[in-house]
Motif scaffolding. Structure first.
Motif, PDB file in Angstrom:
ATOM      1  N   ASP A 191     -22.824 -41.205  -6.364  1.00  0.00           N
ATOM      2  CA  ASP A 191     -23.976 -41.353  -7.268  1.00  0.00           C
ATOM      3  C   ASP A 191     -25.286 -40.858  -6.648  1.00  0.00           C
ATOM      4  N   LYS A 209     -22.491 -31.358 -13.047  1.00  0.00           N
ATOM      5  CA  LYS A 209     -22.475 -32.772 -12.671  1.00  0.00           C
ATOM      6  C   LYS A 209     -23.862 -33.422 -12.763  1.00  0.00           C
ATOM      7  N   LYS A 228     -13.113 -42.075 -12.294  1.00  0.00           N
ATOM      8  CA  LYS A 228     -14.460 -42.630 -12.455  1.00  0.00           C
ATOM      9  C   LYS A 228     -14.849 -42.633 -13.940  1.00  0.00           C
ATOM     10  N   LYS A 229     -14.564 -41.519 -14.623  1.00  0.00           N
ATOM     11  CA  LYS A 229     -14.888 -41.420 -16.059  1.00  0.00           C
ATOM     12  C   LYS A 229     -14.088 -42.439 -16.876  1.00  0.00           C
ATOM     13  N   PHE A 240     -11.546 -41.345  -3.653  1.00  0.00           N
ATOM     14  CA  PHE A 240     -11.926 -40.007  -3.176  1.00  0.00           C
ATOM     15  C   PHE A 240     -11.476 -39.794  -1.735  1.00  0.00           C
ATOM     16  N   GLU A 241     -11.679 -40.797  -0.905  1.00  0.00           N
ATOM     17  CA  GLU A 241     -11.245 -40.681   0.496  1.00  0.00           C
ATOM     18  C   GLU A 241      -9.723 -40.518   0.570  1.00  0.00           C
ATOM     19  N   SER A 257     -10.384 -38.222  -8.557  1.00  0.00           N
ATOM     20  CA  SER A 257     -11.308 -39.363  -8.390  1.00  0.00           C
ATOM     21  C   SER A 257     -12.401 -39.327  -9.451  1.00  0.00           C
ATOM     22  N   THR A 258     -12.860 -38.118  -9.756  1.00  0.00           N
ATOM     23  CA  THR A 258     -13.892 -37.960 -10.779  1.00  0.00           C
ATOM     24  C   THR A 258     -13.358 -38.377 -12.149  1.00  0.00           C
ATOM     25  N   GLU A 310     -21.388 -36.596  -6.235  1.00  0.00           N
ATOM     26  CA  GLU A 310     -21.055 -37.170  -7.537  1.00  0.00           C
ATOM     27  C   GLU A 310     -20.385 -38.535  -7.389  1.00  0.00           C
ATOM     28  N   ILE A 311     -19.431 -38.594  -6.469  1.00  0.00           N
ATOM     29  CA  ILE A 311     -18.719 -39.856  -6.255  1.00  0.00           C
ATOM     30  C   ILE A 311     -19.677 -40.941  -5.760  1.00  0.00           C
ATOM     31  N   LEU A 334     -20.262 -41.150   2.059  1.00  0.00           N
ATOM     32  CA  LEU A 334     -19.532 -42.127   1.247  1.00  0.00           C
ATOM     33  C   LEU A 334     -19.650 -43.534   1.832  1.00  0.00           C
ATOM     34  N   SER A 380     -14.289 -45.450  -6.843  1.00  0.00           N
ATOM     35  CA  SER A 380     -14.410 -43.995  -6.740  1.00  0.00           C
ATOM     36  C   SER A 380     -14.420 -43.539  -5.281  1.00  0.00           C
ATOM     37  N   ILE A 381     -15.175 -44.246  -4.453  1.00  0.00           N
ATOM     38  CA  ILE A 381     -15.268 -43.865  -3.043  1.00  0.00           C
ATOM     39  C   ILE A 381     -13.910 -44.031  -2.362  1.00  0.00           C
ATOM     40  N   GLN A 433     -17.761 -29.154  -1.684  1.00  0.00           N
ATOM     41  CA  GLN A 433     -17.399 -30.526  -1.299  1.00  0.00           C
ATOM     42  C   GLN A 433     -18.605 -31.454  -1.266  1.00  0.00           C
ATOM     43  N   ARG A 484     -18.143 -47.633  -8.428  1.00  0.00           N
ATOM     44  CA  ARG A 484     -18.563 -46.931  -7.217  1.00  0.00           C
ATOM     45  C   ARG A 484     -17.588 -47.187  -6.069  1.00  0.00           C
ATOM     46  N   ALA A 498     -10.373 -30.434  -5.194  1.00  0.00           N
ATOM     47  CA  ALA A 498     -10.415 -31.683  -4.425  1.00  0.00           C
ATOM     48  C   ALA A 498     -11.505 -32.596  -4.958  1.00  0.00           C
ATOM     49  N   GLY A 499     -11.149 -33.796  -5.297  1.00  0.00           N
ATOM     50  CA  GLY A 499     -12.112 -34.753  -5.828  1.00  0.00           C
ATOM     51  C   GLY A 499     -12.018 -34.895  -7.341  1.00  0.00           C
ATOM     52  N   GLU A 500     -11.264 -34.006  -7.966  1.00  0.00           N
ATOM     53  CA  GLU A 500     -11.192 -34.023  -9.435  1.00  0.00           C
ATOM     54  C   GLU A 500     -10.482 -35.283  -9.951  1.00  0.00           C
ATOM     55  N   ARG A 551     -19.121 -32.604  -4.812  1.00  0.00           N
ATOM     56  CA  ARG A 551     -18.085 -33.592  -5.174  1.00  0.00           C
ATOM     57  C   ARG A 551     -18.426 -34.951  -4.569  1.00  0.00           C
TER      58      ARG A 551
END
Lengths: 148, 116
Positions: free
Chosen positions: B64, B87, A29-30, A50-51, A25-26, B61-62, B38, A46-47, B55, A43, A21-23, B58
């Motif tokens: 920052d 990370k 981001k990259k 991710f949500e 979005s990560t 990271e998102i 977030l 990404s947020i 989590q 940012r 989970a979150g991969e 994760r």
């Protein structure tokens, strides 16, 4: 890097897969960082992503996250095969959540997910109906009076 | 606030021997709710939390977030520690409660992430 080129892609999301989970979005981001998009836009994207990704993982069996980036904007669409949302206005209220206890124990289900997506998007649209899944479309405009 | 001062203030231990104790942290937030992180956290923040799950990394990271402090002496599992290392997120463990740890950092001059 050629910044005029449009880039797009998709990630498949698997419901209940908290390990990854979150991969997605990560990864996005990259991709945005490699493209040289300004940090503040990355940012927000990404947020919001991710949500949306977490909602698919928590509430649905599967979903697809699509992104589309050009010089003007970052467009993100997240479509799921979940149960749908009965009352979207209620779901948009900060603090409202239908998350079960085990989800809350993982730190989610605070009722901030959809408001957070809206906060970080310039355009936010949600289409959903019970039994028909949910589609969230978000646009973040780039270069609003400044260079990226 | 320098990371070394944060470590001293919280009587904390770091989970990585290569931690950059000269790192400058701008803000802090304290919560177990990841969406709050977030929603409110700024980049270059520190997160105080009692939640010990991958989590958290994760989310950090998102958002920052550079430093995560686990309160009440809770140590994360190896999966969480290795994810944080990959990370580039520093992990600390403090024996203090979330309330006391927040109070100490606030008294030492570290401010809450401003609401935007």
């Amino acid at each position: 890097m050629d910044h005029t080129r449009k880039i797009d892609g998709r990630f498949n999301l698997v419901g209940g897969d908290f390990t990854n989970a979150g991969e997605a979005s990560t990864q996005l981001k990259k991709i945005l960082q490699l493209r040289g998009v300004k940090d503040s836009y990355i940012r927000r994207a990404s947020i919001a992503t991710f949500e949306a990704e977490m909602n698919v993982i928590i509430y649905t069996p599967a979903g697809i996250l699509r992104y589309d980036v050009d010089d003007e904007s970052i467009k993100i669409t997240v479509e799921d095969m979940g149960p749908g949302i009965e009352d979207i206005d209620l779901a948009m209220q900060e603090g409202y959540s239908t998350a079960p206890e085990w989800v809350r124990e993982m730190g989610w289900g605070a009722g901030m997910g959809l408001p957070n997506m809206k906060k970080n998007s310039d355009v936010f649209r949600i289409d959903s109906a019970p039994g028909e899944g949910t589609t969230v479309k978000m646009i973040i405009y780039l270069n609003k009076g400044e260079q990226s | 606030m320098k990371l070394q001062k944060i470590i001293d203030t919280l009587e904390a231990v770091t989970l990585d021997s290569t931690t950059n104790t000269g790192l400058e942290v701008g803000w802090a937030c304290a919560t177990d709710l990841m969406s709050e992180v977030l929603y409110y956290a700024h980049e270059n923040s520190l997160l105080l939390t009692g939640l010990v799950k991958p989590q958290v990394i994760r989310t950090a990271e998102i958002a920052d977030i550079r430093v995560v402090v686990f309160t009440r002496g809770k140590e994360p599992d190896t999966e969480t520690i290795s994810l944080a290392k990959r990370k580039g997120i520093t992990l600390l463990v403090t024996p203090l409660s979330l309330f006391t740890a927040s109070g100490r950092l606030f008294s030492a001059g570290l401010q809450c992430c401003p609401y935007t």
